[in-house]
Design an enzyme around this catalytic site. Structure first.
Site, mmCIF file in Angstrom:
data_model
loop_
_atom_site.group_PDB
_atom_site.id
_atom_site.type_symbol
_atom_site.label_atom_id
_atom_site.label_comp_id
_atom_site.label_asym_id
_atom_site.label_seq_id
_atom_site.Cartn_x
_atom_site.Cartn_y
_atom_site.Cartn_z
ATOM 1 N N ALA A 65 0.866 -1.172 0.000
ATOM 2 C CA ALA A 65 0.000 0.000 0.000
ATOM 3 C C ALA A 65 0.906 1.226 0.000
ATOM 4 O O ALA A 65 2.054 1.158 0.451
ATOM 5 C CB ALA A 65 -0.886 -0.012 1.242
ATOM 6 N N GLY A 108 0.649 -4.872 1.094
ATOM 7 C CA GLY A 108 -0.565 -4.922 0.282
ATOM 8 C C GLY A 108 -0.343 -5.575 -1.079
ATOM 9 O O GLY A 108 -1.289 -6.099 -1.673
ATOM 10 N N GLU A 111 -0.738 -9.128 -0.442
ATOM 11 C CA GLU A 111 -2.164 -9.358 -0.140
ATOM 12 C C GLU A 111 -3.015 -9.304 -1.414
ATOM 13 O O GLU A 111 -3.947 -10.091 -1.581
ATOM 14 C CB GLU A 111 -2.630 -8.316 0.884
ATOM 15 C CG GLU A 111 -1.938 -8.497 2.225
ATOM 16 C CD GLU A 111 -2.228 -7.358 3.201
ATOM 17 O OE1 GLU A 111 -1.764 -6.226 2.960
ATOM 18 O OE2 GLU A 111 -2.946 -7.598 4.187
ATOM 19 N N GLU A 131 4.908 -5.092 7.204
ATOM 20 C CA GLU A 131 4.225 -3.967 7.868
ATOM 21 C C GLU A 131 4.690 -3.753 9.308
ATOM 22 O O GLU A 131 4.688 -2.634 9.809
ATOM 23 C CB GLU A 131 2.699 -4.190 7.870
ATOM 24 C CG GLU A 131 2.041 -4.078 6.499
ATOM 25 C CD GLU A 131 1.931 -5.386 5.759
ATOM 26 O OE1 GLU A 131 2.699 -6.337 6.071
ATOM 27 O OE2 GLU A 131 1.073 -5.491 4.863
#
Ligand code: HXC
Length: 257
Positions: A65, A108, A111, A131
């Protein structure tokens, strides 16, 4: 349609989405999320498309992200805007999606790849949920999907240390379906997608839906669900065609849409 952060093309019956923010290693910002969903809406609505491939660059599928976009968000902002909720729409798609991953698939990015139905990885792929090093944890399904794919011990180790996992280990651990040389990644992923797209679209979609029930329900309920969907397949012309073609020793012509 014009996109700023992705490239979208169709190759026969296959839709190809290429993440295209090279200056940020394809970090997933809100523009990109909106565009991925817009592209998926169009590809799902197109009855000519039977499978979707999602890829990035040779250096990065996606490095996570977008940290710069979220770094200064307050708790009320991130809670109210719920800007990552759009990823649930990505994960809930009904047509098959293959992630073709080269380079970094972190946070992300990992993911997103796991939201696809399976991952084909280049030999230079590196997966990770780093993260924890940023003072957060996975927030787009990673704690759940990684654990289901590779088991609690490895998922814990990866999420708690933030270490990266190479392609070979990822295949051994069940995170990826297949590892191929980097130069062959897109060709191999597209070939697999073409195979899927040449089959009956409704039967493929029902199979995807049924396999995904395995994550949501008990074994006996999952088997009951499978049996009901299996029975319903006999209401399709493609089932009749597929079995008749076998008996008549010819190639099937699937037509249901
Ligand atoms: C924003 C990013 C980014 C990211 C890289 N960049 N990752 N920008 N968000 N996730 C930017 C860098 O700032 C830099 O921009 C450019 O991309 C190139 O990156 P470099 O770091 O210079 O490249 P390199 O030295 O090759 O290192 C590659 C890397 C490193 C190891 C992948 O970039 C990295 O560690 N990135 C962050 C990985 C990460 O922590 N991902 C998890 C994010 S959190 P400039 O402008 O300096 O050139 C997350 C949470 C998900 O994903 C859950 C949400 C709900």
């Amino acid at each position: 349609m014009a996109y700023e952060t992705i490239l979208v093309e169709t190759r026969g019956k296959v839709g190809l989405i290429t993440l295209n923010r090279p200056q940020a290693l394809n970090a997933l910002n809100s523009t990109l999320l909106g565009e991925v969903n817009r592209a998926l809406d169009a590809l799902e609505a197109d009855h000519g498309i039977g499978c979707i491939v999602i890829t990035g660059s040779e250096k990065a599928f996606a490095a996570g992200a977008d940290i710069k976009e979220m770094a200064n968000l307050s708790y009320p902002q991130i809670y109210s805007d719920d800007q990552f909720a759009g990823w649930d729409r990505v994960a809930g798609r009904r047509k098959p999606m293959i992630a073709a991953v080269a380079g970094f698939a972190l946070g992300g990015g990992c993911e997103f790849a796991m939201m696809c139905d399976f991952i084909v990885a280049a030999d230079n792929a590196k997966f990770g949920q780093p993260e924890i090093k940023l003072g957060v944890m996975p927030g787009m399904g990673g704690t759940q999907r990684l654990t289901r794919l590779i088991g609690k011990a490895k998922a814990m180790e990866m999420c708690l240390t933030g270490r990266l996992m190479g392609a070979e280990e990822a295949e051994r651990s069940g995170l990826v379906a297949k590892v191929v040389p980097l130069a062959d990644l897109l060709t191999e992923a597209l070939k697999t997608a073409e195979t899927i797209a040449s089959l009956s679209l409704p039967i493929v979609m029902m199979t995807k839906e049924t396999i995904n029930r395995a994550d949501e329900t008990s074994l006996s309920e999952g088997i009951r669900f499978e049996r009901r969907i299996f029975h319903s397949m006999f209401a399709t012309a493609d089932q009749k065609e597929g079995m008749a073609a076998f008996v008549e020793k010819r190639a099937p012509q699937f037509k249901d849409r």
